[in-house]
Scaffold this motif. Structure first.
Motif, short mmCIF file in Angstrom:
data_model
loop_
_atom_site.label_atom_id
_atom_site.label_comp_id
_atom_site.label_asym_id
_atom_site.label_seq_id
_atom_site.Cartn_x
_atom_site.Cartn_y
_atom_site.Cartn_z
N THR A 1 0.85 -1.35 -0.20
CA THR A 1 0.00 -0.20 -0.06
C THR A 1 0.81 1.23 0.10
O THR A 1 0.44 2.30 -0.63
CB THR A 1 -0.93 -0.09 1.21
N ALA A 2 1.96 1.33 0.84
CA ALA A 2 2.77 2.39 0.87
C ALA A 2 3.54 2.56 -0.66
O ALA A 2 3.50 3.57 -1.21
CB ALA A 2 3.97 2.19 1.71
N ASP A 3 3.68 1.59 -1.38
CA ASP A 3 3.96 1.44 -2.78
C ASP A 3 3.07 2.19 -3.75
O ASP A 3 3.58 3.02 -4.40
CB ASP A 3 4.42 -0.08 -3.30
N VAL A 4 1.83 1.90 -3.46
CA VAL A 4 0.78 2.50 -4.41
C VAL A 4 0.54 3.83 -4.04
O VAL A 4 0.49 4.82 -4.86
CB VAL A 4 -0.54 1.61 -4.05
N ASP A 5 1.10 4.29 -2.64
CA ASP A 5 0.94 5.63 -2.37
C ASP A 5 1.82 6.58 -3.18
O ASP A 5 1.84 7.64 -3.71
CB ASP A 5 0.97 5.68 -0.77
N HIS A 6 3.00 5.84 -3.33
CA HIS A 6 4.37 6.70 -3.79
C HIS A 6 3.78 6.56 -5.37
O HIS A 6 4.08 7.68 -6.00
CB HIS A 6 5.53 5.70 -3.90
N VAL A 7 3.33 5.80 -6.12
CA VAL A 7 3.10 5.83 -7.47
C VAL A 7 1.81 6.65 -7.47
O VAL A 7 2.04 7.33 -8.57
CB VAL A 7 2.69 4.47 -7.95
N LEU A 8 0.91 6.75 -6.71
CA LEU A 8 -0.12 7.52 -6.68
C LEU A 8 0.32 9.19 -6.59
O LEU A 8 -0.04 10.03 -7.59
CB LEU A 8 -1.05 7.47 -5.49
N HIS A 9 1.10 9.51 -5.71
CA HIS A 9 1.90 10.79 -5.63
C HIS A 9 2.31 11.09 -6.95
O HIS A 9 2.60 12.34 -7.57
CB HIS A 9 2.79 10.99 -4.31
N TRP B 1 -1.32 -9.19 0.02
CA TRP B 1 -2.13 -8.34 -0.76
C TRP B 1 -3.59 -8.82 -1.00
O TRP B 1 -4.61 -8.29 -0.96
CB TRP B 1 -1.10 -8.24 -2.23
N ALA B 2 -3.64 -10.21 -0.86
CA ALA B 2 -4.83 -11.09 -1.18
C ALA B 2 -5.87 -10.69 -0.09
O ALA B 2 -7.09 -10.68 -0.16
CB ALA B 2 -4.76 -12.34 -1.33
N SER B 3 -5.31 -10.11 1.34
CA SER B 3 -6.34 -10.04 2.17
C SER B 3 -7.19 -8.75 1.92
O SER B 3 -8.13 -8.45 2.83
CB SER B 3 -5.42 -9.80 3.53
N ALA B 4 -6.68 -7.97 0.97
CA ALA B 4 -7.66 -6.78 0.79
C ALA B 4 -9.15 -7.22 0.36
O ALA B 4 -9.85 -6.27 0.34
CB ALA B 4 -7.01 -5.82 -0.73
N ILE B 5 -9.16 -8.37 -0.22
CA ILE B 5 -10.50 -8.79 -0.16
C ILE B 5 -11.45 -8.67 1.01
O ILE B 5 -12.60 -8.42 0.67
CB ILE B 5 -10.65 -10.31 -0.93
N GLU B 6 -10.94 -8.67 1.98
CA GLU B 6 -11.56 -8.52 3.37
C GLU B 6 -12.36 -7.07 3.49
O GLU B 6 -13.30 -7.01 4.18
CB GLU B 6 -10.88 -8.84 4.61
N ALA B 7 -11.64 -6.32 2.75
CA ALA B 7 -12.40 -4.77 2.68
C ALA B 7 -13.26 -4.64 1.77
O ALA B 7 -14.13 -3.52 1.65
CB ALA B 7 -11.05 -3.73 2.54
N LEU C 1 -6.14 4.27 -9.20
CA LEU C 1 -4.89 4.18 -8.10
C LEU C 1 -5.60 4.61 -6.66
O LEU C 1 -5.34 3.96 -5.73
CB LEU C 1 -3.69 4.82 -8.36
N GLU C 2 -6.42 5.73 -6.78
CA GLU C 2 -7.07 6.17 -5.70
C GLU C 2 -8.08 4.84 -4.93
O GLU C 2 -8.27 4.62 -3.84
CB GLU C 2 -7.91 7.17 -5.82
N ALA C 3 -8.55 4.18 -5.97
CA ALA C 3 -9.68 3.34 -5.54
C ALA C 3 -8.92 2.13 -4.78
O ALA C 3 -9.26 1.52 -3.71
CB ALA C 3 -10.31 2.88 -6.79
N ILE C 4 -7.67 1.62 -5.53
CA ILE C 4 -6.99 0.60 -5.00
C ILE C 4 -6.43 0.89 -3.39
O ILE C 4 -6.41 0.12 -2.85
CB ILE C 4 -5.75 0.37 -5.93
N LYS C 5 -5.81 2.21 -3.39
CA LYS C 5 -5.27 2.53 -2.21
C LYS C 5 -6.56 2.84 -1.29
O LYS C 5 -6.26 2.30 0.00
CB LYS C 5 -4.84 4.18 -2.42
#
Length: 74
Positions: free
Chosen positions: A25-33, A65-71, A45-49
């Motif tokens: 998620t921190a990696d996604v945040d860097h790419v998002l910025h 990463w698979a645990s994101a399904i829980e959200a 990217l905002e939706a993924i984050k």
């Protein structure tokens, strides 16, 4: 990779030893910025984050990463 992720989701076993959700998620945040700074569309990217952040809030930061399904559930 897809088959392994699907199996993890089916079993609800999210071993984050290789790469956990907090780190990815921190990696996604860097790419998002970086994407924002270039003026590019950040909606996906905002939706993924957002999903990742919700999963971390539910206690899955150390899980894979698979645990994101829980959200995504109700």
């Amino acid at each position: 990779m897809v088959a392994g992720t699907a199996a993890d989701i089916e079993a609800k076993q999210y071993n984050g030893a290789g790469a956990n959700l907090a780190v990815t998620t921190a990696d996604v945040d860097h790419v998002l910025h970086a994407t924002r700074s270039r003026g590019l569309d950040t909606s996906q990217l905002e939706a993924i984050k957002a999903v990742s952040d919700r999963a971390i809030a539910k206690g899955h930061g150390a899980d894979s990463w698979a645990s994101a399904i829980e959200a995504l559930g109700g």
